[in-house]
Motif scaffolding. Sequence first.
Motif, PDB file in Angstrom:
ATOM      1  N   ARG A   8       0.839  -1.198   0.000  1.00 27.73           N
ATOM      2  CA  ARG A   8       0.000   0.000   0.000  1.00 27.73           C
ATOM      3  C   ARG A   8       0.876   1.251   0.000  1.00 27.73           C
ATOM      4  N   ARG A   9       1.956   1.248   0.796  1.00 26.82           N
ATOM      5  CA  ARG A   9       2.880   2.378   0.810  1.00 26.82           C
ATOM      6  C   ARG A   9       3.526   2.565  -0.557  1.00 26.82           C
ATOM      7  N   LYS A  10       3.851   1.438  -1.226  1.00 24.27           N
ATOM      8  CA  LYS A  10       4.452   1.510  -2.561  1.00 24.27           C
ATOM      9  C   LYS A  10       3.493   2.173  -3.539  1.00 24.27           C
ATOM     10  N   ARG A  11       2.221   1.744  -3.531  1.00 27.08           N
ATOM     11  CA  ARG A  11       1.224   2.345  -4.435  1.00 27.08           C
ATOM     12  C   ARG A  11       1.057   3.831  -4.156  1.00 27.08           C
ATOM     13  N   ASP A  12       1.019   4.205  -2.876  1.00 24.26           N
ATOM     14  CA  ASP A  12       0.868   5.616  -2.516  1.00 24.26           C
ATOM     15  C   ASP A  12       2.072   6.432  -2.975  1.00 24.26           C
ATOM     16  N   SER A  13       3.261   5.855  -2.845  1.00 24.03           N
ATOM     17  CA  SER A  13       4.467   6.564  -3.265  1.00 24.03           C
ATOM     18  C   SER A  13       4.518   6.721  -4.782  1.00 24.03           C
ATOM     19  N   LEU A  14       4.089   5.700  -5.518  1.00 25.81           N
ATOM     20  CA  LEU A  14       4.041   5.814  -6.977  1.00 25.81           C
ATOM     21  C   LEU A  14       3.037   6.883  -7.411  1.00 25.81           C
ATOM     22  N   GLU A  31      12.177   6.259  -5.534  1.00 28.44           N
ATOM     23  CA  GLU A  31      13.132   5.530  -4.701  1.00 28.44           C
ATOM     24  C   GLU A  31      12.419   4.905  -3.497  1.00 28.44           C
ATOM     25  N   LEU A  32      11.545   5.665  -2.879  1.00 26.62           N
ATOM     26  CA  LEU A  32      10.790   5.130  -1.749  1.00 26.62           C
ATOM     27  C   LEU A  32       9.928   3.948  -2.175  1.00 26.62           C
TER      28      LEU A  32
END
Length: 66
Positions: A8-14, A31-32
């Motif tokens: 979920r954090r990856k999707r939000d960061s993208l 990067e995040l």
Amino acid sequence: MDKAYWLRRKRDSLAAAQNAVGAEARLIHYELAGRYSLNAAAGDNTGVDVTDALPPPIYDAVRDGQ
């Protein structure tokens, strides 16, 4: 942490990277997202510690003028 949390954090960061105005902010968010992806992979209980394999953050080098 839970694999779903990191994904979920990856999707939000993208999403934040796509909405970023500046190239530097976009790069940081990408990067995040990559680091969150590694954390999600490590969350599979594979016994692999990926934190030692991570390179230093890109932002530190940019901020330090390298």
